[in-house]
Scaffold this motif. Structure first.
Motif, PDB file in Angstrom:
ATOM      1  N   SER A   5     -69.223 -18.798 -75.507  1.00 58.15           N
ATOM      2  CA  SER A   5     -68.150 -17.959 -75.258  1.00 58.15           C
ATOM      3  C   SER A   5     -66.742 -18.571 -75.209  1.00 58.15           C
ATOM      4  O   SER A   5     -66.737 -19.780 -75.466  1.00 58.15           O
ATOM      5  N   THR A   6     -65.631 -17.823 -75.208  1.00 51.54           N
ATOM      6  CA  THR A   6     -64.530 -18.202 -75.553  1.00 51.54           C
ATOM      7  C   THR A   6     -63.391 -17.687 -74.506  1.00 51.54           C
ATOM      8  O   THR A   6     -63.703 -16.506 -74.073  1.00 51.54           O
ATOM      9  N   TRP A   7     -62.340 -18.276 -74.107  1.00 53.43           N
ATOM     10  CA  TRP A   7     -61.357 -17.725 -73.367  1.00 53.43           C
ATOM     11  C   TRP A   7     -59.880 -18.215 -73.390  1.00 53.43           C
ATOM     12  O   TRP A   7     -59.876 -19.194 -74.042  1.00 53.43           O
ATOM     13  N   ILE A   8     -59.175 -17.337 -73.081  1.00 56.58           N
ATOM     14  CA  ILE A   8     -57.712 -17.471 -73.365  1.00 56.58           C
ATOM     15  C   ILE A   8     -56.834 -17.477 -72.261  1.00 56.58           C
ATOM     16  O   ILE A   8     -57.217 -16.552 -71.461  1.00 56.58           O
TER      17      ILE A   8
ATOM     18  N   ALA B  30     -68.282 -17.166 -80.344  1.00 54.36           N
ATOM     19  CA  ALA B  30     -68.793 -18.540 -80.436  1.00 54.36           C
ATOM     20  C   ALA B  30     -67.949 -19.260 -81.546  1.00 54.36           C
ATOM     21  O   ALA B  30     -67.908 -18.629 -82.569  1.00 54.36           O
ATOM     22  N   PHE B  31     -68.010 -20.174 -81.259  1.00 54.34           N
ATOM     23  CA  PHE B  31     -67.235 -21.226 -82.122  1.00 54.34           C
ATOM     24  C   PHE B  31     -68.699 -21.909 -82.790  1.00 54.34           C
ATOM     25  O   PHE B  31     -69.338 -22.740 -82.226  1.00 54.34           O
TER      26      PHE B  31
ATOM     27  N   ASN C   1     -67.008 -22.751 -75.178  1.00 48.07           N
ATOM     28  CA  ASN C   1     -67.922 -23.671 -74.483  1.00 48.07           C
ATOM     29  C   ASN C   1     -68.942 -23.923 -75.767  1.00 48.07           C
ATOM     30  O   ASN C   1     -69.478 -22.846 -76.410  1.00 48.07           O
ATOM     31  N   ILE C   2     -69.097 -24.915 -76.296  1.00 45.49           N
ATOM     32  CA  ILE C   2     -69.888 -25.194 -77.323  1.00 45.49           C
ATOM     33  C   ILE C   2     -71.298 -26.169 -77.115  1.00 45.49           C
ATOM     34  O   ILE C   2     -71.792 -26.686 -77.805  1.00 45.49           O
ATOM     35  N   ALA C   3     -71.339 -26.063 -75.541  1.00 51.33           N
ATOM     36  CA  ALA C   3     -72.385 -26.828 -75.146  1.00 51.33           C
ATOM     37  C   ALA C   3     -73.840 -26.422 -75.642  1.00 51.33           C
ATOM     38  O   ALA C   3     -73.971 -25.244 -75.627  1.00 51.33           O
TER      39      ALA C   3
END
Length: 295
Positions: A244-247, A43-44, A161-163
């Motif tokens: 979550s994060t994705w590249i 997470a950011f 996603n920072i929602a």
């Protein structure tokens, strides 16, 4: 096509390395093979003073994204001003720096040559947003820039996603790039002689388009405008939860953003010769299909 074919999942990682050798090897191979690297628990973290930015009113709705230019420190398409604008810019800059740290930790070979481009904040809901078919990101497409010729450089993006709550960001991912290109390449028209020079001369492009750029833009447009393809093309549905994060290489992976809001995105550019497997790149795939050099 099963989800296992398009997603490579990593758990328990941080934004900074060092990472285990097997993680590094798996990340580089999967990314350049056209998979989405997915980090479900990376997470950011927003700071307390940044929580108020989770409101679509921070966007002036002139564009789909609020954007930050790391070269100038300027932020655009936001209603914020003064101290609040600076706070938002600082948040986007922090995300961009963390995204770069993650990338070079996972793929150390990218450290030299990796160019950080704009950072984007996407606070507005995708679903229901009116737009033309050519600009509709809900249609499967590969990324290409009309005004900025890439001349073979890759487009690599890190998303988070920072929602608040449980708002998912829904994507669809399509067939391999080579299969897509084989379908649409025969339909593309050759540019008129002198077109690249003329567009650069009058300022339509920042630099001169190469044959590669003309083909990538053609693939982007023809794919989006083919209603039958958009209806029948194979695809996998993905859902990225908050935190979550994705590249993904968005110039290689056919993708469509279907719904969601409050996402961060950092774009990077990478020269083709800095790849681990340059033969897998869109440039080399198109050169093999076209039978000629394109840059």
């Amino acid at each position: 096509m099963q989800a296992i074919d398009v997603v490579e999942e990593f758990r328990g990682l941080t934004w900074e390395g060092p990472f285990a050798p097997d993680t590094i090897a798996r990340a580089g191979d999967a990314l350049e093979a056209g998979k989405v690297l997915f980090f479900p628990d990376l997470a950011f973290r927003l700071r307390p003073e940044e929580a108020g930015f989770l409101d679509d009113k921070v966007s002036d709705h002139s564009r789909k994204n609020v954007s930050f230019d790391p070269l100038t420190g300027q932020i655009g398409a936001t209603t914020l001003a003064g101290v609040e604008e600076k706070k938002l810019a600082a948040m986007l800059d922090r995300f961009g720096r963390q995204a770069r740290s993650l990338l070079v930790g996972l793929i150390p070979a990218y450290d030299i040559g990796l160019e950080r481009a704009r950072t984007s904040f996407r606070p507005v809901e995708i679903a229901g947003r009116p737009t033309s078919p050519r600009h509709d990101d809900r249609r499967l497409h590969v990324d290409a820039f009309p005004s900025r010729p890439m001349r073979g450089k890759r487009i690599l993006r890190v998303f988070s996603n920072i929602a608040p709550g449980d708002t998912l960001r829904h994507w669809e991912v399509g067939e391999p790039f080579a299969d897509f290109a084989k379908k649409f390449l025969p339909r593309l028209r050759h540019p008129l002689p002198g077109a690249a020079w003329f567009m650069e001369r009058i300022g339509l492009t920042k630099g001169r388009r190469s044959p590669y750029d003309f083909l990538m833009l053609g693939l982007h447009d023809q794919g989006k405008l083919d209603h039958t393809y958009q209806r029948e093309a194979p695809r996998v549905k993905l859902a990225f939860p908050p935190g979550s994060t994705w590249i993904v290489y968005t110039d290689q992976v056919l993708h469509a953003a279907m719904s969601g809001r409050f996402a961060l995105e950092q774009t990077f550019h990478l020269p083709n010769d800095r790849l681990l497997h340059p033969e897998r790149s869109p440039l080399r795939v198109l050169e093999r299909l076209a039978g000629r050099e394109l840059v």
